[in-house]
Write an enzyme that holds these catalytic residues in place. Structure first.
Site, short mmCIF file in Angstrom:
data_model
loop_
_atom_site.label_atom_id
_atom_site.label_comp_id
_atom_site.label_asym_id
_atom_site.label_seq_id
_atom_site.Cartn_x
_atom_site.Cartn_y
_atom_site.Cartn_z
CB SER A 20 -0.87 0.03 1.26
OG SER A 20 -1.53 1.28 1.35
CE1 TYR B 81 -3.78 -1.75 5.00
CE2 TYR B 81 -3.13 0.48 4.38
CZ TYR B 81 -3.57 -0.78 4.02
OH TYR B 81 -3.80 -1.09 2.70
N1 LIG Z 1 -8.78 -0.61 -1.11
C1 LIG Z 1 -7.74 0.20 -1.17
O1 LIG Z 1 -7.91 1.38 -1.44
C2 LIG Z 1 -6.33 -0.34 -0.95
C3 LIG Z 1 -5.26 0.55 -1.10
C4 LIG Z 1 -3.97 0.07 -0.94
C5 LIG Z 1 -3.75 -1.26 -0.62
N2 LIG Z 1 -4.81 -2.10 -0.46
C6 LIG Z 1 -4.53 -3.50 -0.12
O2 LIG Z 1 -5.15 -4.36 -1.05
C7 LIG Z 1 -5.54 -5.57 -0.39
C8 LIG Z 1 -7.03 -5.81 -0.61
O3 LIG Z 1 -7.76 -4.70 -0.16
P1 LIG Z 1 -9.33 -4.53 -0.41
O4 LIG Z 1 -9.60 -3.09 -0.49
O5 LIG Z 1 -9.77 -5.41 -1.51
O6 LIG Z 1 -9.87 -5.03 1.00
P2 LIG Z 1 -11.09 -5.99 1.37
O7 LIG Z 1 -11.36 -5.75 2.82
O8 LIG Z 1 -12.20 -5.83 0.40
O9 LIG Z 1 -10.47 -7.43 1.17
C9 LIG Z 1 -9.60 -8.00 2.11
C10 LIG Z 1 -9.90 -9.49 2.14
O10 LIG Z 1 -9.01 -10.15 3.03
C11 LIG Z 1 -9.75 -11.11 3.74
N3 LIG Z 1 -9.09 -11.45 5.01
C12 LIG Z 1 -8.97 -10.68 6.11
N4 LIG Z 1 -8.37 -11.36 7.09
C13 LIG Z 1 -8.07 -12.58 6.58
C14 LIG Z 1 -7.46 -13.75 7.13
N5 LIG Z 1 -7.04 -13.76 8.40
N6 LIG Z 1 -7.33 -14.84 6.33
C15 LIG Z 1 -7.78 -14.83 5.05
N7 LIG Z 1 -8.39 -13.76 4.49
C16 LIG Z 1 -8.53 -12.66 5.26
C17 LIG Z 1 -11.11 -10.46 3.97
O11 LIG Z 1 -12.12 -11.42 4.29
C18 LIG Z 1 -11.33 -9.79 2.62
O12 LIG Z 1 -11.96 -10.63 1.69
C19 LIG Z 1 -5.18 -5.41 1.08
O13 LIG Z 1 -3.92 -6.03 1.32
C20 LIG Z 1 -5.06 -3.92 1.23
O14 LIG Z 1 -4.20 -3.55 2.28
C21 LIG Z 1 -6.09 -1.67 -0.60
#
Ligand SMILES: NC(=O)c1ccc[n+]([C@@H]2O[C@H](COP(=O)([O-])OP(=O)(O)OC[C@H]3O[C@@H](n4cnc5c(N)ncnc54)[C@H](O)[C@@H]3O)[C@@H](O)[C@H]2O)c1
Length: 266
Positions: free
Chosen positions: A142, A155
């Site tokens: 991120s 985070y």
């Molecule tokens: N959405 C954003 O703007 C953004 C920005 C930068 C980075 N990210 C990164 O991208 C990735 C996905 O983000 P997102 O926005 O799709 O989030 P999201 O919350 O939609 O998806 C995260 C997923 O991880 C799963 N999860 C959580 N704990 C878990 C565990 N212990 N075991 C297995 N699965 C588990 C959740 O059930 C969920 O399906 C993350 O690593 C996040 O840090 C997201």
């Protein structure tokens, strides 16, 4: 197709980024194991891929539990023989600042974001080494791992830790021909994830309001979508990236490169 017949594991397959990456790998011919602690996210993502003509498997697994991770990798091995690509995408977003973050929330966030990535990498890499697979491991970071964001101590800390986890794991695995890279997303356009949720049969989620002006501050003038991360993941997973390891590939529309006081859309 760049990943024809390759076996990929993607963790955290919600309709947002993990779902987008899983779909992108499948569209390039990969067989995709959709892994999530939330059984619905694993199952609906796998059904969505198979419904579009791909091959997919759903595995419910908490990535912080080593026994479950071992069982998940064994399940994929049983189905498809080995693993070529791992995308460590599961994560816990959000949080609080250093003054207020409760210890249990801190521990859980670091367990999922850091330890979950360590455990999945360890067990998939062991299988790759055993089978002589010259695999590709991708860690989803991120921009909050590159910069100090207020109100998000766990985070920022965990995502920053992943950047050097990737370099160290890349060194550990280089002699086995296994590449380890990270992919850095940033604040993501929510439209694609909303449409995917609806395609999975869910009620249309409310688009969350944002307190910061991401759109106005991002150099390229629009936020990336999951499909942009998916095409970068396909590149890192494919032979096109065969000499790339220990890299962080930022798909952030210029966010981290920006001179901080510049307001591009002013
Ligand atoms: N959405 C954003 O703007 C953004 C920005 C930068 C980075 N990210 C990164 O991208 C990735 C996905 O983000 P997102 O926005 O799709 O989030 P999201 O919350 O939609 O998806 C995260 C997923 O991880 C799963 N999860 C959580 N704990 C878990 C565990 N212990 N075991 C297995 N699965 C588990 C959740 O059930 C969920 O399906 C993350 O690593 C996040 O840090 C997201």
């Amino acid at each position: 197709m760049k990943l024809s017949g390759k076996v990929a594991i993607v963790t955290g397959t919600s309709p947002n980024i993990g779902g987008g990456i899983a779909g992108g790998l499948a569209a390039e011919g990969a067989l995709v194991a959709c892994v999530d602690v939330a059984g619905d996210n694993a199952r609906q993502c796998a059904e969505w891929i198979t419904g579009r003509g791909g091959e997919a498997l759903a595995v419910a697994c908490d990535v912080t539990d080593e026994t479950q991770v071992e069982a998940m990798v064994a399940r994929v091995r049983e189905a498809w023989g080995g693993v070529d690509v791992l995308v460590n995408n599961a994560g816990v977003l959000g949080g609080l600042g250093v003054l207020d973050m409760p210890l249990d929330r801190w521990n859980r966030q670091l367990a999922v974001n850091l330890t979950g990535t360590f455990l999945c990498t360890r067990h998939v890499a062991r299988l790759m080494v055993e089978r002589g697979t010259r695999g590709s491991i991708i860690v989803i970071g991120s921009t909050a791992g590159h910069q100090g964001q207020a109100g998000n101590i766990g985070y920022c800390t965990s995502k920053s830790g992943l950047l050097n986890f990737v370099r160290a794991a890349a060194m550990d695995l280089a002699r086995h021909g296994i590449r380890v890279n990270s992919l850095t997303p940033t604040a993501t356009d929510t439209q694609e994830g909303v449409e995917r949720a609806v395609a999975w049969g869910r009620p249309r989620p409310e688009r969350p309001g944002r307190t910061l002006d991401f759109q106005g501050m991002i150099p390229m003038g629009r936020l990336p979508s999951p499909r942009h991360y998916a095409s970068a993941a396909v590149f890192l997973a494919s032979d096109d990236a065969e000499m790339i390891t220990g890299l962080d590939l930022r798909v952030d529309a210029g966010a981290v490169a920006k001179y901080w006081p510049w307001v591009p859309q002013a």
